[in-house]
Design a protein around this motif. Structure first.
Motif, PDB file in Angstrom:
ATOM      1  N   LEU A 145      90.879  14.715  56.272  1.00  0.00           N
ATOM      2  CA  LEU A 145      91.396  14.723  57.646  1.00  0.00           C
ATOM      3  C   LEU A 145      92.773  15.371  57.716  1.00  0.00           C
ATOM      4  O   LEU A 145      93.058  16.146  58.636  1.00  0.00           O
ATOM      5  CB  LEU A 145      91.454  13.304  58.204  1.00  0.00           C
ATOM      6  CG  LEU A 145      90.125  12.738  58.660  1.00  0.00           C
ATOM      7  CD1 LEU A 145      90.274  11.268  59.031  1.00  0.00           C
ATOM      8  CD2 LEU A 145      89.578  13.526  59.831  1.00  0.00           C
ATOM      9  N   ASP A 146      93.622  15.071  56.752  1.00  0.00           N
ATOM     10  CA  ASP A 146      94.959  15.675  56.723  1.00  0.00           C
ATOM     11  C   ASP A 146      94.858  17.187  56.578  1.00  0.00           C
ATOM     12  O   ASP A 146      95.583  17.935  57.238  1.00  0.00           O
ATOM     13  CB  ASP A 146      95.797  15.090  55.581  1.00  0.00           C
ATOM     14  CG  ASP A 146      96.096  13.607  55.767  1.00  0.00           C
ATOM     15  OD1 ASP A 146      95.979  13.105  56.911  1.00  0.00           O
ATOM     16  OD2 ASP A 146      96.436  12.950  54.769  1.00  0.00           O
ATOM     17  N   LYS A 147      93.961  17.659  55.726  1.00  0.00           N
ATOM     18  CA  LYS A 147      93.800  19.095  55.479  1.00  0.00           C
ATOM     19  C   LYS A 147      93.245  19.803  56.708  1.00  0.00           C
ATOM     20  O   LYS A 147      93.648  20.925  57.035  1.00  0.00           O
ATOM     21  CB  LYS A 147      92.886  19.309  54.275  1.00  0.00           C
ATOM     22  CG  LYS A 147      92.877  20.700  53.752  1.00  0.00           C
ATOM     23  CD  LYS A 147      94.228  21.050  53.147  1.00  0.00           C
ATOM     24  CE  LYS A 147      94.166  22.359  52.419  1.00  0.00           C
ATOM     25  NZ  LYS A 147      95.375  22.624  51.656  1.00  0.00           N
ATOM     26  N   ASP A 180      93.825  19.331  59.678  1.00  0.00           N
ATOM     27  CA  ASP A 180      94.845  19.552  60.699  1.00  0.00           C
ATOM     28  C   ASP A 180      95.515  20.909  60.536  1.00  0.00           C
ATOM     29  O   ASP A 180      96.096  21.432  61.477  1.00  0.00           O
ATOM     30  CB  ASP A 180      95.912  18.450  60.647  1.00  0.00           C
ATOM     31  CG  ASP A 180      95.424  17.148  61.264  1.00  0.00           C
ATOM     32  OD1 ASP A 180      94.507  17.196  62.114  1.00  0.00           O
ATOM     33  OD2 ASP A 180      95.959  16.089  60.886  1.00  0.00           O
ATOM     34  N   SER A 181      95.425  21.493  59.336  1.00  0.00           N
ATOM     35  CA  SER A 181      96.163  22.733  59.096  1.00  0.00           C
ATOM     36  C   SER A 181      95.318  23.898  58.582  1.00  0.00           C
ATOM     37  O   SER A 181      95.792  25.030  58.549  1.00  0.00           O
ATOM     38  CB  SER A 181      97.295  22.468  58.086  1.00  0.00           C
ATOM     39  OG  SER A 181      96.762  22.007  56.856  1.00  0.00           O
ATOM     40  N   THR A 190      91.368  25.919  58.478  1.00  0.00           N
ATOM     41  CA  THR A 190      90.061  26.085  59.106  1.00  0.00           C
ATOM     42  C   THR A 190      89.016  26.426  58.045  1.00  0.00           C
ATOM     43  O   THR A 190      89.284  27.221  57.146  1.00  0.00           O
ATOM     44  CB  THR A 190      90.112  27.223  60.152  1.00  0.00           C
ATOM     45  OG1 THR A 190      91.127  26.916  61.102  1.00  0.00           O
ATOM     46  CG2 THR A 190      88.787  27.373  60.862  1.00  0.00           C
ATOM     47  N   GLU A 218      86.049  11.905  64.054  1.00  0.00           N
ATOM     48  CA  GLU A 218      87.462  12.144  64.375  1.00  0.00           C
ATOM     49  C   GLU A 218      87.750  13.602  64.681  1.00  0.00           C
ATOM     50  O   GLU A 218      88.520  13.900  65.602  1.00  0.00           O
ATOM     51  CB  GLU A 218      88.359  11.632  63.245  1.00  0.00           C
ATOM     52  CG  GLU A 218      88.405  10.122  63.196  1.00  0.00           C
ATOM     53  CD  GLU A 218      89.479   9.588  62.267  1.00  0.00           C
ATOM     54  OE1 GLU A 218      90.547  10.225  62.120  1.00  0.00           O
ATOM     55  OE2 GLU A 218      89.235   8.507  61.683  1.00  0.00           O
ATOM     56  N   ILE A 219      87.149  14.529  63.936  1.00  0.00           N
ATOM     57  CA  ILE A 219      87.439  15.936  64.232  1.00  0.00           C
ATOM     58  C   ILE A 219      86.750  16.375  65.516  1.00  0.00           C
ATOM     59  O   ILE A 219      87.284  17.205  66.251  1.00  0.00           O
ATOM     60  CB  ILE A 219      87.119  16.886  63.050  1.00  0.00           C
ATOM     61  CG1 ILE A 219      85.634  16.939  62.734  1.00  0.00           C
ATOM     62  CG2 ILE A 219      87.953  16.515  61.828  1.00  0.00           C
ATOM     63  CD1 ILE A 219      85.255  18.005  61.710  1.00  0.00           C
ATOM     64  N   LYS A 240      88.845  15.690  68.419  1.00  0.00           N
ATOM     65  CA  LYS A 240      89.926  16.679  68.551  1.00  0.00           C
ATOM     66  C   LYS A 240      89.391  18.040  68.998  1.00  0.00           C
ATOM     67  O   LYS A 240      90.108  19.020  69.001  1.00  0.00           O
ATOM     68  CB  LYS A 240      90.649  16.854  67.218  1.00  0.00           C
ATOM     69  CG  LYS A 240      91.359  15.623  66.730  1.00  0.00           C
ATOM     70  CD  LYS A 240      91.997  15.891  65.369  1.00  0.00           C
ATOM     71  CE  LYS A 240      92.668  14.669  64.809  1.00  0.00           C
ATOM     72  NZ  LYS A 240      93.267  14.934  63.494  1.00  0.00           N
ATOM     73  N   ILE A 250      87.297  19.887  67.412  1.00  0.00           N
ATOM     74  CA  ILE A 250      87.115  20.759  66.252  1.00  0.00           C
ATOM     75  C   ILE A 250      85.643  20.673  65.873  1.00  0.00           C
ATOM     76  O   ILE A 250      85.148  19.595  65.530  1.00  0.00           O
ATOM     77  CB  ILE A 250      88.001  20.318  65.066  1.00  0.00           C
ATOM     78  CG1 ILE A 250      89.477  20.370  65.447  1.00  0.00           C
ATOM     79  CG2 ILE A 250      87.719  21.182  63.840  1.00  0.00           C
ATOM     80  CD1 ILE A 250      90.401  19.748  64.404  1.00  0.00           C
TER      81      ILE A 250
END
Length: 83
Positions: free
Chosen positions: A37-39, A41-42, A44, A65-66, A69, A71
């Motif tokens: 999840l952290d990755k 965010d930055s 693709t 979760e994505i 957002k 995504i």
């Protein structure tokens, strides 16, 4: 293709990663759902391969979760039964 792999079983993670790299894909592998999840965010990716049962966040939670957002990434779920 740029692929994110989430698999906490190290031998399976290595085998899948190696195979995908050998056929020409770029693979970034993880063993922990929160790290994914952290990755995401930055970075693709073109494809996610997510294990269902992993530490902290499972594959279903990650996808949920994505998607919240907005995504949207094609996703394959995997699960292994190891005795």
């Amino acid at each position: 293709m740029k692929i994110l792999l989430l698999e906490d079983e190290l031998m399976l993670n290595n085998a899948i990663s190696e195979y995908l790299k050998n056929i020409g894909h770029m693979v970034e592998s993880f063993c922990d759902g929160q790290e994914v999840l952290d990755k995401l965010d930055s970075v693709t990716y073109d494809l996610l391969i997510l294990d269902i049962n992993v530490p902290t966040k499972d594959g279903f939670e990650i996808l949920s979760e994505i998607n919240e957002k907005k995504i949207y990434i094609p996703t394959i779920f995997i699960s292994a039964l190891i005795d």
